[in-house]
Each structure stands twice: as structure tokens, then as C-alpha cells.
Design an enzyme around this catalytic site. Structure first.
Site, mmCIF file in Angstrom:
data_model
loop_
_atom_site.group_PDB
_atom_site.id
_atom_site.type_symbol
_atom_site.label_atom_id
_atom_site.label_comp_id
_atom_site.label_asym_id
_atom_site.label_seq_id
_atom_site.Cartn_x
_atom_site.Cartn_y
_atom_site.Cartn_z
ATOM 1 N N ASN A 80 -6.489 9.025 -4.291
ATOM 2 C CA ASN A 80 -6.986 8.479 -5.562
ATOM 3 C C ASN A 80 -7.321 9.571 -6.582
ATOM 4 O OD1 ASN A 80 -8.569 6.629 -7.550
ATOM 5 N ND2 ASN A 80 -7.516 5.270 -6.144
ATOM 6 N N ARG A 81 -8.111 9.196 -7.608
ATOM 7 C CA ARG A 81 -8.191 10.027 -8.813
ATOM 8 C C ARG A 81 -9.359 10.998 -8.838
ATOM 9 N NH1 ARG A 81 -6.225 5.129 -9.878
ATOM 10 N NH2 ARG A 81 -4.262 5.052 -11.026
ATOM 11 N N HIS A 106 -3.809 11.309 -6.188
ATOM 12 C CA HIS A 106 -3.119 11.411 -4.896
ATOM 13 C C HIS A 106 -2.592 12.818 -4.594
ATOM 14 C CE1 HIS A 106 -3.731 7.222 -4.471
ATOM 15 N NE2 HIS A 106 -2.625 6.754 -5.016
ATOM 16 N N HIS A 180 -0.812 5.456 2.510
ATOM 17 C CA HIS A 180 -0.584 4.575 1.365
ATOM 18 C C HIS A 180 0.454 3.485 1.653
ATOM 19 C CE1 HIS A 180 -0.505 3.373 -2.805
ATOM 20 N NE2 HIS A 180 -1.238 4.381 -3.189
ATOM 21 N N SER A 181 0.414 2.885 2.847
ATOM 22 C CA SER A 181 1.373 1.813 3.153
ATOM 23 C C SER A 181 1.111 0.574 2.307
ATOM 24 C CB SER A 181 1.288 1.440 4.636
ATOM 25 O OG SER A 181 1.830 2.478 5.414
ATOM 26 N N TYR A 182 2.199 -0.043 1.865
ATOM 27 C CA TYR A 182 2.138 -1.327 1.167
ATOM 28 C C TYR A 182 2.553 -2.388 2.188
ATOM 29 C CZ TYR A 182 2.354 1.058 -3.444
ATOM 30 O OH TYR A 182 2.128 1.821 -4.548
ATOM 31 N N ASP A 252 -7.478 -3.133 -7.942
ATOM 32 C CA ASP A 252 -7.171 -1.720 -7.733
ATOM 33 C C ASP A 252 -8.523 -1.007 -7.661
ATOM 34 O OD1 ASP A 252 -6.061 0.769 -7.546
ATOM 35 O OD2 ASP A 252 -4.968 0.705 -9.447
ATOM 36 N N GLN A 290 -9.572 1.218 -0.574
ATOM 37 C CA GLN A 290 -8.977 0.890 -1.863
ATOM 38 C C GLN A 290 -8.065 -0.310 -1.653
ATOM 39 O OE1 GLN A 290 -9.668 2.613 -4.667
ATOM 40 N NE2 GLN A 290 -8.191 1.811 -6.126
ATOM 41 N N GLU A 318 -6.122 1.287 1.440
ATOM 42 C CA GLU A 318 -6.198 2.736 1.645
ATOM 43 C C GLU A 318 -7.639 3.084 1.972
ATOM 44 O OE1 GLU A 318 -4.371 4.339 -2.156
ATOM 45 O OE2 GLU A 318 -4.112 2.176 -2.271
HETATM 46 C C1 BGC Z 1 -4.039 3.564 -6.957
HETATM 47 C C2 BGC Z 1 -3.257 2.896 -8.055
HETATM 48 C C3 BGC Z 1 -1.900 3.560 -8.144
HETATM 49 C C4 BGC Z 1 -1.211 3.435 -6.802
HETATM 50 C C5 BGC Z 1 0.131 4.094 -6.770
HETATM 51 C C6 BGC Z 1 -3.281 3.399 -5.683
HETATM 52 O O1 BGC Z 1 -3.962 4.043 -4.661
HETATM 53 O O2 BGC Z 1 -5.346 3.060 -6.841
HETATM 54 O O3 BGC Z 1 -3.937 2.958 -9.268
HETATM 55 O O4 BGC Z 1 -1.119 2.975 -9.126
HETATM 56 O O5 BGC Z 1 -2.019 3.996 -5.810
HETATM 57 O O6 BGC Z 1 0.067 5.397 -7.149
#
Ligand code: BGC
Length: 353
Positions: A80-81, A106, A180-182, A252, A290, A318
Site C-alpha cells: 500500500n501507500r 506497493h 496481492h491475489s485477486y 479499498d 486491505q 491483503e
Molecule cells: C490498493 C488499490 C490499488 C490496487 C492495485 C490495492 O492494494 O489499495 O488502491 O489500486 O492495490 O494496485
């Protein structure tokens, strides 16, 4: 239980990436590449016993070499940020790569998702695994300290995917690793995830600004569309008029699992897909999770089998420390110092109903 290996192709610098297949019987399998530590596929049975691949991703290495929204990747050094792409640690200001508006996201431009990890198959009585190692050099994307990281994936006989993370540094730095699995519990190609029922074991979430940086407070989920303390269909409130949903373009947000960050394994989330009957339960040692509903997917990522992934075709859970912790001293700390072992784990349990 077995693990097999094959070549996944050549990287632009001429090195070779591998693809490992971990299997527990016929219906519980994962393909993992040492490029980015990506979980490329994950097969689990539905309520009738037939397996489907429930994670979004690409068929080939090139898909992962290209810019993509971290499908299946290990994220590091920092999930994250980090606001403004920088922090002060022990009185020294460090400037990080900026790759998301004004912020660092990330791990930066060349994060752990773009690293070629050293891989080694592992065996346990109850599981088959893959150990991945990566050394992030001092100054990597702006971070201080040389950081030695290890991530071990296990697929267990009890149908769990365990992820164990550890790291050591030779100078004070910040670390916040995640995967970061979807997921789409009906199958990666099954359309949107809005019908899934989600439970998030969180009384609080981390509210963010327009550029998705925490305001610094924790906000009760009560009386907000972010209250998932009881199982709730993801799509039920996702379009409600609420500042936080407007900023996130949906969900998010970091949900608070343990505001103290004690590092004990706790129940974080449970997801259920009524169509397939698949259940995924998440336990973590991390203080937060997350919950991201794939709001930025727009069909431009063409995935496995030629499927374009559209908005909300997958969700992420996440497990991580809170975003921007290096600049938010009231949040559980992400500082790692020499002589201290960073250790954390997350377990995804799969079953059906
Ligand atoms: C973030 C999103 C981001 C995504 C893909 C997530 O972990 O919270 O804001 O768009 O990852 O990068």
C-alpha cells in the site's frame, strides 16, 4: 502431495523464470512462479467437488513482466501507500520512488513483484511448499538497509494456503509484506464478485483522503457501508453515497484486525460464494486487512484464457500493516532494525458449504 517445476520463460535480462506446480490431490493445486512470487493459479473444489481456478492472472510470463495491478504478486518492501513517497527514520529523510499520483505504492516502480526470487521446494508431513528468497539491496526504490526476505508458501492437506514471511535488515528500515491475489470464488473468469458474501472481523477501518492516504484516525464501521461484521453481500452497499466509497471508487480500505498490532494469529475475514459454495477464511498475524474490490480493473488486463478482467471481477484481502505507517506514529510500527527478525503469517482456508 507433490511439487513439479518447469520453465516459465525468459526475462528481458536473459534470466529464466520457473513455474512450480504444488498439488494436494486432484482438486487442490497452485501454480507459483519465482518471478514476483506470483500465485498464478489456485484450484479449489466447489460444493460438488469440481475444481476451478479462483485467482486472476495471466497465462504467460510476459503478462507479469508488463505493468499490471499486482495479480497474485508478493508486494514489498511496503504494501500500500506511503504519503508523498518519503519518511523520516531516526532523523534521516528518505525519498522513495513515486508511482501513484503523489505517493509511493506497493514498493515502487520495481517492487518485489518484479524481482526474480530464488526458489526451493519444501515438504512437511501435512503440506507441500515453496520457499522464495530475495535480497533487496540498500537503496532499493529509496529504502535504507539491505533486506533479506523469505516467503514460504504451503498448500496443506486440510486445504489451506499458508504464507509465512520473514526478513532481516542490516540498517533500520520499513517493511510491510503482503500477497496481492485477486479472488473470485466462482472462478477467475466468472464475472463480478458482487454476489459474494463477505465478513470482516473489524470494528474499525482506516479512513483515507482523496488520494487514499490515511487521515490518521480509526473510524468505527458501525452505521457505515463498511460494516461487514456479519456476512454481507459485497454489492449490497458498494454504490451507497458515502465519502469513503467515493474516494475508493468502492471498497479499498484497511480494516482493523488488531489496532495494537500484537502479532497474534487472528481471524480477519471470511468470504462465501453462494453460486459455487466455496468458502475462504483468512487468518493473519497482521494488524489489518486491505479489502479491495478491483475498482480499477477496466478490461484492459486480458488474463488467463483470453478473459478481459472487468471492474470488480476479483477482490483482494491483503493482510498488512496500515497504509502510510512510516508517517503515522500512532499506527503499529513497520520499522525493522538490525538484529530483529521480521516474521508474519497469513492463512487462507478453503472449504465449501
Ligand atoms: C490498493 C488499490 C490499488 C490496487 C492495485 C490495492 O492494494 O489499495 O488502491 O489500486 O492495490 O494496485
Amino acid at each position: 502431495m507433490e511439487i513439479t517445476k518447469r520453465s516459465f520463460g525468459m526475462l528481458p535480462d536473459g534470466s529464466e523464470a520457473d513455474l512450480y506446480t504444488l498439488s494436494v490431490g486432484e482438486v487442490f493445486k497452485a501454480e507459483i512462479t519465482n518471478f514476483g512470487g506470483v500465485i498464478m493459479s489456485l484450484w479449489t473444489p466447489d460444493r460438488h467437488g469440481s475444481a476451478a481456478d479462483i485467482v486472476l492472472g495471466f497465462d504467460d510470463l510476459q503478462g507479469y513482466v508488463n505493468k499490471h495491478p499486482y495479480f497474485g504478486s508478493i508486494v514489498g518492501r511496503y504494501g500500500n501507500r506511503i504519503a508523498g513517497g518519503g519518511f523520516v527514520l531516526d532523523g534521516v529523510r528518505y525519498t522513495l520512488a513515486i508511482n501513484n499520483g503523489p505517493n509511493h505504492l506497493h514498493g515502487g516502480l520495481h517492487g518485489f513483484d518484479k524481482a526474480l526470487w530464488k526458489a526451493e521446494p519444501q515438504q512437511r508431513d501435512d503440506a507441500v511448499g515453496l520457499r522464495l528468497c530475495h535480497v533487496s539491496q540498500d537503496g532499493d526504490e529509496g529504502y535504507p538497509g539491505s533486506l533479506e526476505c523469505e516467503v514460504v508458501y504451503w498448500l496443506t492437506k486440510g486445504h489451506a494456503l499458508e504464507i509465512h514471511y520473514s526478513a532481516r535488515t542490516d540498517a533500520p528500515t520499513h517493511v510491510n509484506l503482503t500477497n496481492h491475489s485477486y479472488f473470485n470464488l466462482n472462478g477467475h473468469d466468472a464475472g463480478d464478485i458482487l454476489g459474494h458474501e463477505m465478513t470482516l472481523f473489524a470494528e474499525y477501518f482506516v479512513p483515507v483522503s482523496e488520494v487514499l492516504i490515511p487521515t490518521g484516525q480509526l473510524q468505527p464501521v458501525e452505521n457505515t457501508p463498511l460494516d461487514f461484521r456479519t456476512p454481507t453481500v459485497i454489492g449490497a452497499r458498494i454504490n451507497f453515497e458515502h465519502e469513503q466509497l467515493r474516494y475508493g471508487l468502492g471498497y479499498d480500505h484497511t480494516f482493523v484486525i488488531d489496532a495494537q498490532g500484537r502479532g497474534e494469529l487472528r481471524q480477519a475475514a471470511a468470504a462465501y460464494a453462494p453460486e459455487s459454495g466455496r468458502v475462504m477464511e483468512v487468518e493473519t498475524m497482521e494488524p489489518g486487512v486491505q479489502f479491495y474490490t478491483g475498482n480499477f480493473l477496466d478490461g484492459s488486463n486480458v488474463g488467463k484464457g483470453g478473459v478481459p478482467y472487468q471492474r470488480r471481477n476479483g477482490f483482494c484481502l491483503e493482510t498488512q500493516h496500515f497504509p502510510d505507517s512510516p508517517n503515522q506514529p500512532q499506527f503499529p510500527s513497520t520499522v525493522l532494525r538490525p538484529g530483529v527478525l521480521y516474521q508474519t503469517a497469513t492463512i487462507y482456508h478453503f472449504s465449501t458449504r
